[in-house]
Scaffold this motif. Structure first.
Motif, PDB file in Angstrom:
ATOM      1  N   ALA A   1       0.835  -1.183   0.028  1.00 31.01           N
ATOM      2  CA  ALA A   1      -0.040   0.036   0.012  1.00 31.01           C
ATOM      3  C   ALA A   1       0.924   1.088  -0.126  1.00 31.01           C
ATOM      4  N   LEU A   2       1.980   1.231   0.605  1.00 35.69           N
ATOM      5  CA  LEU A   2       2.889   2.395   0.852  1.00 35.69           C
ATOM      6  C   LEU A   2       3.532   2.631  -0.604  1.00 35.69           C
ATOM      7  N   VAL A   3       3.926   1.521  -1.028  1.00 37.36           N
ATOM      8  CA  VAL A   3       4.658   1.532  -2.455  1.00 37.36           C
ATOM      9  C   VAL A   3       3.619   2.147  -3.566  1.00 37.36           C
ATOM     10  N   LEU A   4       2.298   1.685  -3.419  1.00 41.50           N
ATOM     11  CA  LEU A   4       1.433   2.131  -4.498  1.00 41.50           C
ATOM     12  C   LEU A   4       1.093   3.678  -4.261  1.00 41.50           C
ATOM     13  N   GLU A   5       1.045   3.872  -3.066  1.00 42.02           N
ATOM     14  CA  GLU A   5       0.708   5.633  -2.713  1.00 42.02           C
ATOM     15  C   GLU A   5       1.984   6.096  -3.274  1.00 42.02           C
ATOM     16  N   PHE A   6       3.045   5.784  -2.912  1.00 37.64           N
ATOM     17  CA  PHE A   6       4.386   6.732  -3.462  1.00 37.64           C
ATOM     18  C   PHE A   6       4.309   6.874  -4.629  1.00 37.64           C
ATOM     19  N   TYR A   7       4.058   5.831  -5.750  1.00 34.06           N
ATOM     20  CA  TYR A   7       3.991   6.042  -7.267  1.00 34.06           C
ATOM     21  C   TYR A   7       2.953   6.764  -7.627  1.00 34.06           C
TER      22      TYR A   7
ATOM     23  N   ARG B   1       4.144  10.215  -7.286  1.00 32.93           N
ATOM     24  CA  ARG B   1       4.866  10.549  -8.427  1.00 32.93           C
ATOM     25  C   ARG B   1       4.285  10.621  -9.671  1.00 32.93           C
ATOM     26  N   ARG B   2       3.417  10.005  -9.822  1.00 31.72           N
ATOM     27  CA  ARG B   2       2.350   9.792 -11.189  1.00 31.72           C
ATOM     28  C   ARG B   2       1.610  11.206 -11.291  1.00 31.72           C
ATOM     29  N   LYS B   3       0.813  11.519 -10.254  1.00 31.74           N
ATOM     30  CA  LYS B   3       0.139  12.870  -9.933  1.00 31.74           C
ATOM     31  C   LYS B   3       1.073  13.946 -10.351  1.00 31.74           C
ATOM     32  N   GLN B   4       2.224  13.994  -9.881  1.00 28.74           N
ATOM     33  CA  GLN B   4       2.964  15.184 -10.247  1.00 28.74           C
ATOM     34  C   GLN B   4       3.595  15.145 -11.643  1.00 28.74           C
ATOM     35  N   ALA B   5       3.797  13.844 -12.074  1.00 24.79           N
ATOM     36  CA  ALA B   5       4.248  13.851 -13.508  1.00 24.79           C
ATOM     37  C   ALA B   5       3.469  14.182 -14.270  1.00 24.79           C
ATOM     38  N   GLN B   6       2.068  13.819 -14.065  1.00 23.87           N
ATOM     39  CA  GLN B   6       0.941  14.103 -15.145  1.00 23.87           C
ATOM     40  C   GLN B   6       0.911  15.553 -15.540  1.00 23.87           C
ATOM     41  N   THR B   7       1.247  16.417 -14.548  1.00 23.51           N
ATOM     42  CA  THR B   7       1.190  17.940 -14.849  1.00 23.51           C
ATOM     43  C   THR B   7       2.522  18.583 -15.035  1.00 23.51           C
TER      44      THR B   7
ATOM     45  N   HIS C   1      -4.642   7.113 -15.983  1.00 24.83           N
ATOM     46  CA  HIS C   1      -5.022   7.827 -14.845  1.00 24.83           C
ATOM     47  C   HIS C   1      -3.791   7.739 -13.732  1.00 24.83           C
ATOM     48  N   TRP C   2      -3.666   8.352 -12.740  1.00 26.12           N
ATOM     49  CA  TRP C   2      -2.607   8.701 -12.006  1.00 26.12           C
ATOM     50  C   TRP C   2      -2.707   7.604 -10.520  1.00 26.12           C
ATOM     51  N   GLU C   3      -3.851   7.054 -10.551  1.00 29.47           N
ATOM     52  CA  GLU C   3      -4.051   6.132  -9.440  1.00 29.47           C
ATOM     53  C   GLU C   3      -3.967   4.677  -9.385  1.00 29.47           C
TER      54      GLU C   3
END
Length: 231
Positions: A48-54, A57-63, A125-127
């Motif tokens: 769960a921690l690993v998924l949330e971490f990425y 990162r994905r949400k940041q990279a998306q923009t 999507h980012w999640e």
């Protein structure tokens, strides 16, 4: 026929777009020990921690938007066959228009089956959540090459470097192997550039030009050098 320019890009290329670099702050990445979030052991201990971490990162990279280094490298395709080999997992080279990009360490915007690593899926999507499963029913994981895992794209990368007419290393500490060893495969007679604010030590390499600048400034300077290199 266009000359082949092969580029190895690292975190310093994406840093100007606001993407966090990996090895700053004593091996911490966004406040986490890298082994917590970038190793098979970390995944087993706390998925769960690993998924949330990425996810973050994905949400940041998306923009995030490409910076001048990405854009200039993409524009070089007008004059050269450009192959980007990147240690970065963002998609900024693609956003800038680069058409040949090899991701050594995986891609943020893809997920992978934990049962069958050949099953890889694009993400729009980012999640990515616990319970998101592949077609065979196993949990999806980030499509990232973690510490201790094989680097499946290293062989294609070696082939590209070995057949380069020009080779450039941009924004990488050359500390992470096997990527750091790619410079050794460049033909000795071709021009080579290393661009970084802290140019790493690479030993005795022929035809090497060192540029102590940011990625954007350094790529612009490299292009000036390229215009002086005659056929």
């Amino acid at each position: 026929m266009k000359k082949k320019l092969v580029v190895l890009s690292g975190a310093g290329v994406s840093a100007e777009s606001g993407i966090a670099t990996f090895r700053d702050a004593n091996g911490l990445w966004e406040g986490h020990d890298v082994m917590q979030v970038a190793s098979p052991q970390g995944w087993s201990a706390d998925p769960a921690l690993v998924l949330e971490f990425y996810n973050q990162r994905r949400k940041q990279a998306q923009t995030a938007q490409p910076n001048q280094a990405h854009i200039l490298l993409a524009q070089l395709e007008q004059q050269y066959e450009v192959v980007i080999i990147t240690q970065n997992v963002d998609n900024l080279h693609e956003k800038a228009g680069s058409s040949q990009v090899i991701h050594l360490h995986g891609e943020l915007f893809k997920s992978q089956s934990t049962l069958d690593p050949r099953l890889v899926y694009d993400m729009d999507h980012w999640e990515l959540k616990l319970g998101d499963r592949c077609e065979r029913g196993s949990q999806l994981r980030p499509y990232i090459v973690w510490f201790g895992e094989a680097v499946p794209m290293i062989e294609p990368a070696i082939e590209e470097v070995a057949t380069a007419d020009i080779f450039a290393v941009i924004g990488t500490s050359l500390l992470v192997y096997p990527a750091a060893g790619l410079v050794q495969y460049a033909p000795p007679y071709i021009p080579k550039f290393i661009i970084d604010l802290k140019v790493p030590a690479v030993g005795n390499i022929d035809n090497l030009i060192k540029i102590n600048k940011t990625a954007s400034e350094g790529v612009a300077e490299m292009i000036a050098h390229l215009s002086d290199i005659k056929d």
